[in-house]
Motif scaffolding. Structure first.
Motif, PDB file in Angstrom:
ATOM      1  N   THR A  11      -0.638   2.402   5.233  1.00 40.17           N
ATOM      2  CA  THR A  11      -1.942   1.754   5.033  1.00 40.17           C
ATOM      3  C   THR A  11      -1.992   0.445   5.804  1.00 40.17           C
ATOM      4  OG1 THR A  11      -1.796   2.601   2.799  1.00 40.17           O
ATOM      5  CG2 THR A  11      -3.539   1.018   3.223  1.00 40.17           C
ATOM      6  N   GLY A  35       0.783  -1.236   0.000  1.00 40.79           N
ATOM      7  CA  GLY A  35       0.000   0.000   0.000  1.00 40.79           C
ATOM      8  C   GLY A  35       0.808   1.276   0.000  1.00 40.79           C
ATOM      9  N   ALA A  70      -0.564   4.424  -1.561  1.00 42.85           N
ATOM     10  CA  ALA A  70      -1.466   5.289  -0.780  1.00 42.85           C
ATOM     11  C   ALA A  70      -0.674   6.309   0.023  1.00 42.85           C
ATOM     12  CB  ALA A  70      -2.335   4.444   0.143  1.00 42.85           C
ATOM     13  N   TYR A 129      -1.074   3.942  11.388  1.00 39.04           N
ATOM     14  CA  TYR A 129      -1.734   3.207  10.306  1.00 39.04           C
ATOM     15  C   TYR A 129      -3.110   3.814  10.058  1.00 39.04           C
ATOM     16  CZ  TYR A 129       1.854  -0.317  10.983  1.00 39.04           C
ATOM     17  OH  TYR A 129       3.055  -0.959  11.075  1.00 39.04           O
ATOM     18  N   ILE A 139      -6.563  -2.128  -2.364  1.00 40.00           N
ATOM     19  CA  ILE A 139      -7.205  -0.944  -1.791  1.00 40.00           C
ATOM     20  C   ILE A 139      -8.712  -1.118  -1.966  1.00 40.00           C
ATOM     21  CG2 ILE A 139      -7.463   1.563  -1.954  1.00 40.00           C
ATOM     22  CD1 ILE A 139      -4.680   0.716  -0.954  1.00 40.00           C
ATOM     23  N   ALA A 148      -8.173   5.210   2.236  1.00 36.89           N
ATOM     24  CA  ALA A 148      -6.767   4.866   1.984  1.00 36.89           C
ATOM     25  C   ALA A 148      -5.959   6.043   1.433  1.00 36.89           C
ATOM     26  CB  ALA A 148      -6.682   3.683   1.011  1.00 36.89           C
ATOM     27  N   TYR A 149      -6.574   6.859   0.591  1.00 33.36           N
ATOM     28  CA  TYR A 149      -5.818   7.912  -0.101  1.00 33.36           C
ATOM     29  C   TYR A 149      -6.091   9.308   0.473  1.00 33.36           C
ATOM     30  CZ  TYR A 149      -5.245   4.384  -3.873  1.00 33.36           C
ATOM     31  OH  TYR A 149      -4.956   3.268  -4.604  1.00 33.36           O
TER      32      TYR A 149
END
Ligand code: ZN
Ligand code: ZN
Length: 441
Positions: A186, A107, A110, A367, A382, A388-389
């Motif tokens: 992430t 991830g 992200a 996280y 994702i 996430a972003y």
């Protein structure tokens, strides 16, 4: 303007860029690159930061990109927001690059979307007018410690010394003027909630191992050979046998792989190679386990009459998260995702080179969710692009405000405590780990 007002303006600016931030995260997901080779990804970072009016410097530790934003409300500490550029090789991942096998199964795409989104929000909302000190947006290479033979070859060619991104950036002085740092990783683990902060992480050292036996005809004259694969197998069994001597509280992890197991089936293997980490919660525990692992490795050579070459490389230091930064992060995430979705995470047994930074300055490595599947697994993906972003962009920007607004009172409080190591001590400690042993039975 209060910190809350400033956060609200910056978050609104991030919301206006929401689609762009998600598109960046997805673009990077579709073009995964391995550590120290993240050329396309670092180009995306450089172009995006330049479009925001910043002056990024690129090619730092081969592929790192750094841009500074000076606060205009007085002097103060320098706070670095980090995002990791690299992917890793995971067999069978649907997004894997067909040529390199690289996939964003951790991830990190992200992280870069969040870093760039934070820069967009802070700059669009003209936050610098209210910040003291300096902000650094820093895309950093090679957190995943893999592809070791290639990295060793780069080190031999003088292009690297340390084989991880942050240690190499530390060595080169790119963190010399940084007083505190954070990044957001992430997570796909349901038990991490939507957001959480670990107290600490394992550190590790890294080993490459080569058994040299003697090749011979596997059918016609196996007695002429010395089977390097069997030597390695005995070593692996010996490592498994010593696991019961590891204390639970040291959270030792040793997980060797065979990277070369023989040349072809009708030849007794004369050259077999392994790689492993030795991880643990403290430096003392890692060094203690390392002595036992070396003994197990020698045992394989002894049993078969082979030779073993053991190369021990500096890995990553144990990580400790700063409690004051964590408290600010918790407040922000309570607003963003709700307190019921926030988790205080205990000790984590993976390793990260954020641990190296944590030895020389206060850091935070929280996280945020939005992924599913298993980290480093073929099913990692994702699942929630907003969480996430976009949420990491808001959280990083809010931390920048918490640390550097009000004359940087937040950052001044955090940098008051002395870190465990000076930068010189850190470099000499890591250099002292490197060692090569040849054991001939
Ligand atoms: Zn990872
Ligand atoms: Zn990662």
């Amino acid at each position: 303007m209060t910190r809350d007002d400033l956060k609200r303006d910056v978050w609104q600016a991030i919301d206006r860029r929401r689609d762009e931030i998600i598109a960046l995260g997805e673009q990077i997901r579709r073009h995964p690159e391995l550590g120290f080779k993240e050329f396309k990804t670092s180009r995306i970072v450089e172009d995006t930061l330049a479009k925001l009016g910043l002056s990024p410097r690129s090619g730092l530790a081969l592929t790192g990109v750094r841009a500074d934003l000076a606060g205009r409300a007085g002097d103060g500490p320098t706070f670095a927001l980090l995002g990791e550029l690299d992917a890793l090789v995971v067999a069978g991942h649907p997004d894997a690059d067909p040529a390199t096998g690289a996939a964003h199964a951790c991830g990190h795409n992200a992280q870069i979307a969040g870093l760039l989104g934070a820069a967009m929000g802070l700059i669009d909302a003209r936050a610098a007018a209210h910040l003291a000190g300096r902000l650094v947006f820093f895309a950093v290479p090679a957190e995943e410690y893999g592809d070791i033979e290639w990295r060793v070859s780069q080190a031999r060619a003088g292009k690297l010394e340390f084989l991880g991104g942050k240690p190499e950036l530390l060595r080169l002085g790119h963190f010399d003027d940084v007083d505190l740092a954070m990044m957001i990783h992430t997570t796909a683990r349901p038990e991490d909630g939507k957001a959480g902060v670990p107290g600490s992480n394992n550190g590790c050292i890294v080993k490459t191992v080569r058994y040299v036996g003697r090749a011979a005809h596997a059918g016609g004259a196996p007695w002429m050979g010395v089977n390097a694969l069997y030597a390695a197998q005995i070593a692996l069994a010996a490592i498994n046998a010593i696991r019961e001597t590891f204390r639970d509280e040291d959270t030792i992890r040793v997980h060797p792989i065979i990277t070369h197991g023989g040349s072809q089936v009708n030849v007794i293997p004369g050259d077999v190679r392994l790689e492993t980490y030795v991880r643990g919660r403290s430096v003392e525990a890692i060094l203690d386990a390392n002595v036992k692992v070396d003994r197990a490795l020698r045992a394989g050579a002894l049993a078969l009459g082979a030779t073993v070459e053991i190369e021990t490389l500096p890995g990553y230091m144990p990580m400790h998260c700063d409690a004051t930064m964590a408290a600010h992060f918790k407040q922000t995430m309570t607003r963003l995702v709700g307190e019921e979705h926030y988790r205080q995470i205990g000790h984590r047994t993976g390793s990260t080179d954020m641990g190296d930074l944590s030895q020389v300055m206060p850091v935070l490595h929280p996280y945020i969710g939005g992924a599913r599947g298993s980290g480093h697994g073929a099913d990692f993906e994702i699942a929630d692009t907003a969480l996430a972003y976009v949420a990491p962009a808001k959280a990083l920007a809010a931390m920048a405000i918490d640390m550097l607004a009000d004359g940087a009172a937040g950052a001044r409080e955090v940098v008051g405590a002395r870190p465990p190591m000076t930068r010189e001590h850190y470099l000499s400690f890591q250099r002292g780990i490197a060692r090569r042993e040849v054991y001939e039975a």
